[in-house]
Design a protein around this motif. Structure first.
Motif, PDB file in Angstrom:
ATOM      1  N   VAL A   1       0.851  -1.438  -0.063  1.00  0.00           N
ATOM      2  CA  VAL A   1       0.195  -0.050  -0.143  1.00  0.00           C
ATOM      3  C   VAL A   1       0.852   1.409   0.168  1.00  0.00           C
ATOM      4  N   GLN A   2       0.590   2.199  -1.213  1.00  0.00           N
ATOM      5  CA  GLN A   2       1.558   3.280  -1.310  1.00  0.00           C
ATOM      6  C   GLN A   2       0.810   4.359  -1.605  1.00  0.00           C
ATOM      7  N   LEU A   3       1.085   5.567  -1.206  1.00  0.00           N
ATOM      8  CA  LEU A   3       0.604   6.857  -1.749  1.00  0.00           C
ATOM      9  C   LEU A   3       1.832   7.727  -2.328  1.00  0.00           C
ATOM     10  N   VAL A   4       1.814   8.086  -3.303  1.00  0.00           N
ATOM     11  CA  VAL A   4       2.954   8.974  -3.772  1.00  0.00           C
ATOM     12  C   VAL A   4       2.392  10.276  -4.676  1.00  0.00           C
ATOM     13  N   GLU A   5       2.915  11.445  -3.754  1.00  0.00           N
ATOM     14  CA  GLU A   5       2.359  12.723  -4.263  1.00  0.00           C
ATOM     15  C   GLU A   5       3.390  13.308  -5.180  1.00  0.00           C
ATOM     16  N   SER A   6       3.012  14.251  -6.199  1.00  0.00           N
ATOM     17  CA  SER A   6       4.007  14.841  -6.922  1.00  0.00           C
ATOM     18  C   SER A   6       3.044  15.977  -7.504  1.00  0.00           C
ATOM     19  N   GLY A   7       3.976  16.882  -8.038  1.00  0.00           N
ATOM     20  CA  GLY A   7       3.373  18.071  -8.726  1.00  0.00           C
ATOM     21  C   GLY A   7       3.568  19.551  -7.868  1.00  0.00           C
ATOM     22  N   GLU A  87      -0.524  32.312   1.858  1.00  0.00           N
ATOM     23  CA  GLU A  87      -1.064  31.514   3.025  1.00  0.00           C
ATOM     24  C   GLU A  87      -1.346  29.978   2.781  1.00  0.00           C
ATOM     25  N   ASP A  88      -1.346  29.417   1.376  1.00  0.00           N
ATOM     26  CA  ASP A  88      -1.374  28.331   0.823  1.00  0.00           C
ATOM     27  C   ASP A  88      -0.237  27.432   0.995  1.00  0.00           C
ATOM     28  N   THR A  89       1.092  28.264   1.256  1.00  0.00           N
ATOM     29  CA  THR A  89       2.199  27.464   1.496  1.00  0.00           C
ATOM     30  C   THR A  89       2.227  26.432   2.379  1.00  0.00           C
ATOM     31  N   ALA A  90       2.598  25.254   2.120  1.00  0.00           N
ATOM     32  CA  ALA A  90       2.377  24.266   2.937  1.00  0.00           C
ATOM     33  C   ALA A  90       2.913  22.862   2.394  1.00  0.00           C
ATOM     34  N   MET A  91       3.465  21.776   3.342  1.00  0.00           N
ATOM     35  CA  MET A  91       3.476  20.602   2.495  1.00  0.00           C
ATOM     36  C   MET A  91       2.030  19.967   2.385  1.00  0.00           C
ATOM     37  N   TYR A  92       1.973  19.302   1.328  1.00  0.00           N
ATOM     38  CA  TYR A  92       0.811  18.927   1.030  1.00  0.00           C
ATOM     39  C   TYR A  92       0.661  17.425   1.011  1.00  0.00           C
ATOM     40  N   GLN A 116       4.275  10.866   1.166  1.00  0.00           N
ATOM     41  CA  GLN A 116       5.242  11.195   1.808  1.00  0.00           C
ATOM     42  C   GLN A 116       5.274  13.247   1.908  1.00  0.00           C
ATOM     43  N   GLY A 117       4.082  13.505   1.189  1.00  0.00           N
ATOM     44  CA  GLY A 117       4.211  14.909   0.831  1.00  0.00           C
ATOM     45  C   GLY A 117       4.637  15.620   0.036  1.00  0.00           C
ATOM     46  N   THR A 118       4.379  16.528  -0.723  1.00  0.00           N
ATOM     47  CA  THR A 118       4.804  17.398  -1.657  1.00  0.00           C
ATOM     48  C   THR A 118       4.529  18.807  -1.175  1.00  0.00           C
ATOM     49  N   GLN A 119       5.791  19.635  -1.355  1.00  0.00           N
ATOM     50  CA  GLN A 119       5.861  21.132  -0.857  1.00  0.00           C
ATOM     51  C   GLN A 119       5.303  22.008  -1.904  1.00  0.00           C
ATOM     52  N   VAL A 120       4.464  22.791  -1.403  1.00  0.00           N
ATOM     53  CA  VAL A 120       3.936  24.005  -2.270  1.00  0.00           C
ATOM     54  C   VAL A 120       4.277  25.067  -1.779  1.00  0.00           C
ATOM     55  N   THR A 121       4.914  25.839  -2.438  1.00  0.00           N
ATOM     56  CA  THR A 121       5.532  27.452  -1.881  1.00  0.00           C
ATOM     57  C   THR A 121       4.991  28.601  -2.794  1.00  0.00           C
ATOM     58  N   VAL A 122       4.173  29.364  -2.260  1.00  0.00           N
ATOM     59  CA  VAL A 122       3.665  30.674  -3.153  1.00  0.00           C
ATOM     60  C   VAL A 122       4.333  31.749  -2.515  1.00  0.00           C
ATOM     61  N   SER A 123       5.042  32.137  -3.416  1.00  0.00           N
ATOM     62  CA  SER A 123       5.929  33.547  -3.108  1.00  0.00           C
ATOM     63  C   SER A 123       6.270  34.252  -4.246  1.00  0.00           C
TER      64      SER A 123
END
Length: 123
Positions: A1-7, A87-92, A116-123
């Motif tokens: 069982v595995q979930l892999v985020e990207s993008g 303010e949407d900056t976070a690990m998703y 494992q999460g994927t980082q989103v940075t809005v700047s």
């Protein structure tokens, strides 16, 4: 069982990103699936959930800007994020609750499978 985020990535305010979460080992679309996020120094919060029959819920902070969807054939969950704000900056993270397929929860404690999460940075 595995979930892999990207993008994830770095984007300017007002921009867009599309996150993907590929599930393997089981049919993720059969269960409640969700996107969560966690900013530095803050608690993890639910962003959007989708049930087996595509009943969808959004956090108030992202309504009208984010869209959760899934491709059952590809066993993949998506999060389209438009009009991004700093303010949407976070690990998703994507998550699955294999105990239920409807009435999906926004509580992280109900979800047993996590990517494992994927980082989103809005700047």
């Amino acid at each position: 069982v595995q979930l892999v985020e990207s993008g994830g990535g770095l984007v300017q305010p007002g921009g867009s990103l599309r996150l993907s979460c590929a599930a393997s080992g089981y049919i993720g679309s059969s269960y409640c699936m969700a996107w969560f996020r966690q900013a530095p120094g803050k608690e993890r919060e639910g962003v959007a959930t989708i049930s087996r029959f595509e009943r969808i819920q959004y956090a108030d902070s992202v309504k009208g800007r984010f869209t959760i969807s899934k491709d059952n054939a590809k066993n993949t969950l998506y999060l389209q994020m438009n009009s991004l704000k700093p303010e949407d900056t976070a690990m998703y993270y994507c998550a699955a609750d294999r105990r239920r397929y409807r009435d999906c929860s926004f509580s992280e404690y109900e979800y047993g499978d996590w990517g494992q999460g994927t980082q989103v940075t809005v700047s």
